[in-house]
Design a protein around this motif. Structure first.
Motif, PDB file in Angstrom:
ATOM      1  N   GLU A 222       0.896  -1.204  -0.117  1.00  0.00           N
ATOM      2  CA  GLU A 222      -0.090   0.052  -0.011  1.00  0.00           C
ATOM      3  C   GLU A 222       0.951   1.185  -0.144  1.00  0.00           C
ATOM      4  N   HIS A 223       2.144   1.162   0.307  1.00  0.00           N
ATOM      5  CA  HIS A 223       3.149   2.112   0.378  1.00  0.00           C
ATOM      6  C   HIS A 223       4.167   2.236  -0.499  1.00  0.00           C
ATOM      7  N   THR A 224       4.089   1.107  -1.473  1.00  0.00           N
ATOM      8  CA  THR A 224       5.123   1.232  -2.738  1.00  0.00           C
ATOM      9  C   THR A 224       4.653   0.396  -3.904  1.00  0.00           C
ATOM     10  N   ASP A 225       5.217   0.864  -4.914  1.00  0.00           N
ATOM     11  CA  ASP A 225       4.788  -0.080  -6.139  1.00  0.00           C
ATOM     12  C   ASP A 225       5.878  -1.199  -6.381  1.00  0.00           C
ATOM     13  N   ALA A 226       6.294  -1.526  -5.462  1.00  0.00           N
ATOM     14  CA  ALA A 226       7.335  -2.798  -5.559  1.00  0.00           C
ATOM     15  C   ALA A 226       6.923  -3.833  -6.567  1.00  0.00           C
ATOM     16  N   VAL A 227       7.952  -4.415  -7.155  1.00  0.00           N
ATOM     17  CA  VAL A 227       7.647  -6.030  -7.884  1.00  0.00           C
ATOM     18  C   VAL A 227       7.830  -6.814  -6.743  1.00  0.00           C
ATOM     19  N   VAL A 228       6.897  -7.943  -6.838  1.00  0.00           N
ATOM     20  CA  VAL A 228       6.986  -9.093  -5.986  1.00  0.00           C
ATOM     21  C   VAL A 228       7.569 -10.112  -6.732  1.00  0.00           C
ATOM     22  N   ALA A 229       8.503 -11.015  -6.012  1.00  0.00           N
ATOM     23  CA  ALA A 229       9.214 -11.765  -6.684  1.00  0.00           C
ATOM     24  C   ALA A 229       9.511 -13.087  -5.726  1.00  0.00           C
ATOM     25  N   THR A 230       9.325 -14.404  -6.293  1.00  0.00           N
ATOM     26  CA  THR A 230       9.340 -15.660  -5.276  1.00  0.00           C
ATOM     27  C   THR A 230       9.494 -16.535  -6.410  1.00  0.00           C
ATOM     28  N   HIS A 231       9.837 -17.735  -5.952  1.00  0.00           N
ATOM     29  CA  HIS A 231      10.093 -18.911  -6.500  1.00  0.00           C
ATOM     30  C   HIS A 231       8.658 -19.304  -7.004  1.00  0.00           C
ATOM     31  N   ARG A 232       8.596 -19.745  -8.406  1.00  0.00           N
ATOM     32  CA  ARG A 232       7.232 -20.392  -8.789  1.00  0.00           C
ATOM     33  C   ARG A 232       6.520 -21.489  -7.927  1.00  0.00           C
ATOM     34  N   GLU A 233       7.164 -22.334  -7.316  1.00  0.00           N
ATOM     35  CA  GLU A 233       6.590 -23.232  -6.219  1.00  0.00           C
ATOM     36  C   GLU A 233       5.899 -22.483  -5.089  1.00  0.00           C
TER      37      GLU A 233
ATOM     38  N   ALA B 195       4.714 -19.201  -5.370  1.00  0.00           N
ATOM     39  CA  ALA B 195       3.791 -18.159  -6.008  1.00  0.00           C
ATOM     40  C   ALA B 195       2.408 -18.477  -5.766  1.00  0.00           C
ATOM     41  N   PRO B 196       1.896 -19.662  -5.691  1.00  0.00           N
ATOM     42  CA  PRO B 196       0.304 -19.922  -5.447  1.00  0.00           C
ATOM     43  C   PRO B 196      -0.012 -19.793  -4.110  1.00  0.00           C
ATOM     44  N   PHE B 197       0.774 -19.701  -3.144  1.00  0.00           N
ATOM     45  CA  PHE B 197       0.901 -19.536  -1.837  1.00  0.00           C
ATOM     46  C   PHE B 197       0.400 -18.243  -1.491  1.00  0.00           C
TER      47      PHE B 197
ATOM     48  N   ARG C  94      -5.239 -17.290   6.899  1.00  0.00           N
ATOM     49  CA  ARG C  94      -4.209 -16.872   6.017  1.00  0.00           C
ATOM     50  C   ARG C  94      -4.067 -15.316   6.180  1.00  0.00           C
ATOM     51  N   TYR C  95      -3.012 -14.823   5.625  1.00  0.00           N
ATOM     52  CA  TYR C  95      -2.679 -13.422   5.559  1.00  0.00           C
ATOM     53  C   TYR C  95      -3.237 -12.919   4.131  1.00  0.00           C
ATOM     54  N   PRO C  96      -3.358 -11.888   3.979  1.00  0.00           N
ATOM     55  CA  PRO C  96      -3.919 -11.144   2.574  1.00  0.00           C
ATOM     56  C   PRO C  96      -3.148 -11.582   1.540  1.00  0.00           C
ATOM     57  N   PRO C  97      -3.818 -12.209   0.647  1.00  0.00           N
ATOM     58  CA  PRO C  97      -2.978 -12.436  -0.836  1.00  0.00           C
ATOM     59  C   PRO C  97      -2.268 -11.448  -1.526  1.00  0.00           C
ATOM     60  N   VAL C  98      -1.344 -11.623  -2.121  1.00  0.00           N
ATOM     61  CA  VAL C  98      -0.891 -10.557  -3.121  1.00  0.00           C
ATOM     62  C   VAL C  98      -0.624 -11.041  -4.631  1.00  0.00           C
ATOM     63  N   GLU C  99      -0.318 -10.248  -5.371  1.00  0.00           N
ATOM     64  CA  GLU C  99      -0.088 -10.707  -6.901  1.00  0.00           C
ATOM     65  C   GLU C  99       1.378 -10.695  -6.880  1.00  0.00           C
ATOM     66  N   VAL C 100       1.969 -11.967  -7.482  1.00  0.00           N
ATOM     67  CA  VAL C 100       3.429 -12.060  -7.697  1.00  0.00           C
ATOM     68  C   VAL C 100       3.596 -11.849  -9.156  1.00  0.00           C
ATOM     69  N   ASP C 101       4.718 -10.966  -9.335  1.00  0.00           N
ATOM     70  CA  ASP C 101       5.002 -10.210 -10.840  1.00  0.00           C
ATOM     71  C   ASP C 101       6.262 -10.860 -11.264  1.00  0.00           C
ATOM     72  N   LEU C 102       6.852 -11.826 -10.516  1.00  0.00           N
ATOM     73  CA  LEU C 102       8.154 -12.333 -11.039  1.00  0.00           C
ATOM     74  C   LEU C 102       8.579 -13.337 -10.370  1.00  0.00           C
ATOM     75  N   GLU C 103       8.671 -14.771 -10.967  1.00  0.00           N
ATOM     76  CA  GLU C 103       8.951 -16.168 -10.634  1.00  0.00           C
ATOM     77  C   GLU C 103      10.545 -16.111 -10.794  1.00  0.00           C
ATOM     78  N   LEU C 104      11.132 -16.533  -9.757  1.00  0.00           N
ATOM     79  CA  LEU C 104      12.374 -16.720  -9.476  1.00  0.00           C
ATOM     80  C   LEU C 104      13.064 -18.133  -9.734  1.00  0.00           C
ATOM     81  N   ALA C 105      14.164 -18.309 -10.350  1.00  0.00           N
ATOM     82  CA  ALA C 105      14.852 -19.542 -10.398  1.00  0.00           C
ATOM     83  C   ALA C 105      16.284 -19.495 -10.078  1.00  0.00           C
TER      84      ALA C 105
END
Length: 229
Positions: free
Chosen positions: A86-97, A99-101, A115-126
């Motif tokens: 809510e305070h930044t337009d940051a890209v969210v990145a996590t491993h593809r495994e 991301a669904p969580f 559960r905590y509030p869900p968020v969109e994942v912008d970048l899947e890491l490897a």
């Protein structure tokens, strides 16, 4: 983290929060880049003001965070992410495994149904991905076991490892393996410790326990100990 706290461009952010009815101290990290700040894990719900205080003490604002790398989906790492965004337009990145969580497609493993509030994942890491930073390249290392897509971050120029929960430093030893009671696949987690032991490490920052004055030799020893149990 200079061998005590901070290397140039790399900062540990210890915060104490109430999580699950108990006080918990966790250690997200902040990495400076030419583009702005990279945050490693957002902490549990209720972490926002502590994060803001740390960021301001370094001469920045939350809006300067352009990337959040989530090592894995546990609530004490990702629960505060929605409030932060809510305070930044940051890209969210996590491993593809993982991301669904984060997105809410799957419920967190080992949770109590809340559960905590869900968020969109912008970048899947490897594994092997490198992100340029002031502290040198930050390399993604796949360290599954504690979570299916758990990642750690490695800085080869300084030998600093941000372990996430692949290692802990809040026990009786300087550096220990992941906690079995919170690790669904301990065999894979032990393999991940072996992978980390193959790196040239001079110091480790654990999400639980903070900075550990330990390196490759301790990681090799730890891997042997865990395999023999």
């Amino acid at each position: 983290m200079s061998r005590q706290e901070d290397d140039v461009g790399l900062h540990a952010l210890p915060i104490a929060v109430d999580h699950g009815g108990r006080e918990l101290t966790v250690t997200p990290a902040l990495v400076e880049t030419e583009r702005g700040l990279v945050l490693i894990d957002a902490g549990p719900e209720g972490s926002l003001e502590s994060l803001r205080t740390h960021v301001r003490s370094l001469g920045h604002e939350l809006a300067d965070v352009w990337l959040v790398v989530v090592t894995h989906h546990d609530a004490d790492h990702a629960g505060g992410l929605a409030a932060l965004l809510e305070h930044t337009d940051a890209v969210v990145a996590t491993h593809r495994e993982e991301a669904p969580f984060l997105t809410g497609e799957r419920d967190p493993l080992g949770g109590d149904g809340d559960r905590y509030p869900p968020v969109e994942v912008d970048l899947e890491l490897a594994g092997g991905v490198r992100i340029p930073t002031i502290a040198g390249p930050m390399e993604v290392v796949e360290t599954p076991g504690h979570a299916p897509g758990h990642v750690s971050l490695y800085f080869p120029e300084s030998g600093v490892l941000l372990a996430g929960d692949a290692l802990v430093a809040d026990g009786t030893e300087t550096l220990e393996g992941p906690k079995p009671e919170f690790t669904p696949d301990m065999d894979r987690a032990i393999e991940s410790v072996g992978d980390l032991a193959g790196l040239e490490v001079d110091g480790v920052v654990c999400y639980h326990g903070g900075y550990a004055e330990a390196g490759t030799e301790r990681l090799e020893e730890l891997h042997r100990e865990l395999r023999e149990k």
